[in-house]
Write an enzyme that holds these catalytic residues in place. Structure first.
Site, short mmCIF file in Angstrom:
data_model
loop_
_atom_site.label_atom_id
_atom_site.label_comp_id
_atom_site.label_asym_id
_atom_site.label_seq_id
_atom_site.Cartn_x
_atom_site.Cartn_y
_atom_site.Cartn_z
N CYS A 116 43.00 -21.13 0.23
CA CYS A 116 42.53 -20.81 1.46
C CYS A 116 42.16 -21.62 2.79
CB CYS A 116 41.92 -18.82 1.00
SG CYS A 116 41.80 -18.35 -0.01
N HIS A 256 38.77 -17.46 7.67
CA HIS A 256 39.80 -17.14 6.66
C HIS A 256 39.22 -15.56 6.95
CE1 HIS A 256 41.93 -16.63 3.03
NE2 HIS A 256 40.86 -16.51 2.55
N ASN A 286 43.97 -10.83 2.48
CA ASN A 286 43.89 -12.04 2.46
C ASN A 286 45.05 -12.75 2.32
OD1 ASN A 286 43.44 -14.31 1.58
ND2 ASN A 286 41.64 -13.98 0.25
O1 UT7 Z 1 38.04 -16.14 0.76
C1 UT7 Z 1 38.28 -16.80 -0.73
C2 UT7 Z 1 38.43 -15.85 -1.11
N1 UT7 Z 1 37.35 -14.55 -1.79
C3 UT7 Z 1 37.18 -13.76 -1.68
O2 UT7 Z 1 38.50 -12.82 -1.86
C4 UT7 Z 1 36.34 -11.99 -1.64
C5 UT7 Z 1 35.79 -12.24 -2.95
N2 UT7 Z 1 35.03 -10.65 -3.54
C6 UT7 Z 1 35.64 -10.04 -2.79
O3 UT7 Z 1 35.59 -9.27 -1.90
C7 UT7 Z 1 34.47 -8.47 -3.44
O4 UT7 Z 1 34.00 -8.84 -4.26
C8 UT7 Z 1 35.67 -7.83 -3.84
C9 UT7 Z 1 36.02 -6.87 -3.21
C10 UT7 Z 1 36.64 -7.83 -5.41
C11 UT7 Z 1 35.02 -6.98 -4.89
O5 UT7 Z 1 33.79 -6.24 -4.22
P1 UT7 Z 1 32.20 -5.73 -4.89
O6 UT7 Z 1 31.01 -5.02 -3.57
O7 UT7 Z 1 30.92 -7.23 -5.39
O8 UT7 Z 1 32.22 -4.84 -6.38
P2 UT7 Z 1 32.69 -5.17 -7.87
O9 UT7 Z 1 33.02 -5.88 -8.41
O10 UT7 Z 1 30.60 -5.81 -8.15
O11 UT7 Z 1 32.24 -3.59 -8.24
C12 UT7 Z 1 31.65 -2.91 -7.76
C13 UT7 Z 1 32.01 -1.59 -8.43
C14 UT7 Z 1 32.23 -1.95 -10.52
O12 UT7 Z 1 32.06 -0.89 -10.56
P3 UT7 Z 1 30.82 -0.51 -11.53
O13 UT7 Z 1 30.67 -1.11 -12.62
O14 UT7 Z 1 29.59 -0.68 -10.34
O15 UT7 Z 1 30.73 1.41 -12.42
C15 UT7 Z 1 33.50 -1.77 -10.19
O16 UT7 Z 1 33.68 -1.18 -11.80
O17 UT7 Z 1 33.12 -1.12 -7.91
C16 UT7 Z 1 34.16 -0.88 -9.09
N3 UT7 Z 1 36.04 -1.60 -8.44
C17 UT7 Z 1 36.62 -0.46 -8.12
N4 UT7 Z 1 36.64 0.73 -7.46
C18 UT7 Z 1 37.31 1.51 -7.12
C19 UT7 Z 1 36.41 -2.83 -8.35
N5 UT7 Z 1 37.31 -2.56 -7.90
C20 UT7 Z 1 37.34 -1.68 -7.68
C21 UT7 Z 1 38.71 -0.88 -6.68
N6 UT7 Z 1 38.55 0.44 -6.75
N7 UT7 Z 1 39.89 -1.29 -6.43
#
Ligand code: UT7
Length: 329
Positions: A116, A256, A286
């Site tokens: 990126c 980005h 992204n």
């Molecule tokens: O620039 C470099 C690249 N950077 C990126 O691409 C960004 C990186 N990270 C992110 O954007 C975020 O971490 C994500 C959007 C990928 C995830 O958000 P988060 O707030 O970190 O969520 P999480 O992974 O901690 O998941 C929270 C909950 C989990 O459920 P439990 O364990 O709390 O029951 C996940 O299983 O949300 C669940 N979950 C979803 N639910 C609905 C994860 N993905 C999804 C989904 N839809 N697509």
């Protein structure tokens, strides 16, 4: 301050494929919801190429617009640098594919991989070549077909990414885009947090790679989120220090587009208002190295780049790699 003088961005272009993949489309593919995706990422839809379309096809469309904007012909180019993590092939380079398709008969061509952060990395190479007197006219491209390496069965990653391309013509001439300096950084110690593990020389393509879905991007989102936010805050501060300016002097940030929550957290932590950052993640998700040039192009077309403005470009991504510059518009 080490202003890199008499180099400017004389043309910009971007291209997004027509086909939209909306959050409600994704609701039908994996266990997710428009509400979750919107709240956690700010993304509403992203663009996806048709099968048979490659990164060079998007790159060519963006490049021809940038060349027309710069009012130069492809044969005047000395060099093409394409930043991509989704090249048409391992080799030949995507830049060679572009070189042939646009008829840049006098240009050298190579690809650069810094995920990126790659577009600003490539921009720094162009500025370096031109300021050293080696080249005069360089085409810098960020182009991605991330849908080709996205696992559409993995809800934690498939909601994030989209396809697109942006390009800039960098020339030896005074004008908009003089750089006040560049910062490039890397930390390979946590590379496994954001990686495409299979298909390279370490784990060559095999039936097992396909069965284990190792030919798709893997992301440990929460860890990447924290590293991205903290690194960008440090990068903002290091960049203004290197360029001899204050954060207050910056008129517009082209950041980005990885997650709206990252953008908001970074702007808050550095004490800058959201009015100063360009946001289009809702439309495209992204797009890795295409993200910064697409945003720069849209900002220009929306009249947000005014003569004399200081515009900061900043990005972080896989590697980890990060990059920034401040341009005087
Ligand atoms: O620039 C470099 C690249 N950077 C990126 O691409 C960004 C990186 N990270 C992110 O954007 C975020 O971490 C994500 C959007 C990928 C995830 O958000 P988060 O707030 O970190 O969520 P999480 O992974 O901690 O998941 C929270 C909950 C989990 O459920 P439990 O364990 O709390 O029951 C996940 O299983 O949300 C669940 N979950 C979803 N639910 C609905 C994860 N993905 C999804 C989904 N839809 N697509």
């Amino acid at each position: 301050m080490t202003t890199i003088q008499n180099i400017s961005i004389t043309g910009i272009g971007s291209f997004l494929p027509e086909k939209k993949l909306t959050n409600s489309d994704l609701e039908r593919m994996v266990d997710t919801s428009d509400e979750w995706i919107s709240k956690r990422t700010g993304i509403k839809e992203r663009r996806i190429v048709e099968s048979g379309t490659a990164s060079s096809d998007l790159a060519v469309k963006a490049s021809l617009i940038a060349l027309e904007d710069a009012n130069i012909s492809p044969s005047e180019l000395d060099l093409i640098i394409t930043s991509t993590i989704t090249p048409d092939y391992f080799f030949p380079s995507t830049s060679c594919c572009v070189q042939e398709k646009i008829g840049a008969v006098n240009a050298g061509a190579f690809d650069l991989l810094a995920a990126c952060a790659g577009f600003v990395y490539a921009l720094s190479v162009a500025y370096g070549f031109i300021s050293a007197g080696i080249m005069n006219n360089v085409l810098v491209i960020g182009s991605e077909c991330l849908s080709k390496i996205t696992d559409f069965t993995d809800r934690s990653s498939c909601i994030l990414f989209g396809d697109g391309a942006g390009a800039a013509v960098v020339q030896k001439s005074p004008g908009a885009g003089e750089s006040l300096g560049f910062v490039l950084g890397a930390d390979g110690s946590q590379s496994e947090l954001l990686i495409l593990p299979g298909g390279g020389s370490k784990i060559p393509i095999s039936q097992q790679v396909i069965d284990e879905r190792l030919h798709y991007m893997k992301i440990r989102g929460t860890e990447v989120f924290k590293i991205a936010t903290n690194t960008l805050v440090n990068l903002f501060n290091e960049t203004v220090k290197k360029c001899g300016i204050e954060l207050d002097d910056i008129d517009l940030v082209i950041l980005h587009q990885s997650n709206l929550r990252i953008i908001k957290a970074v702007m808050k932590k550095v004490g800058m208002s959201m009015d100063k950052v360009f946001v289009n993640i809702d439309k495209y998700g992204n797009t890795s190295s295409a993200s910064v040039p697409i945003a720069l192009d849209e900002a220009k077309r929306e009249g947000r780049l005014k003569k004399g403005d200081l515009v900061m470009l900043a990005a972080i991504g896989g590697g980890f790699t990060w990059s920034s510059t401040v341009l005087r518009w």
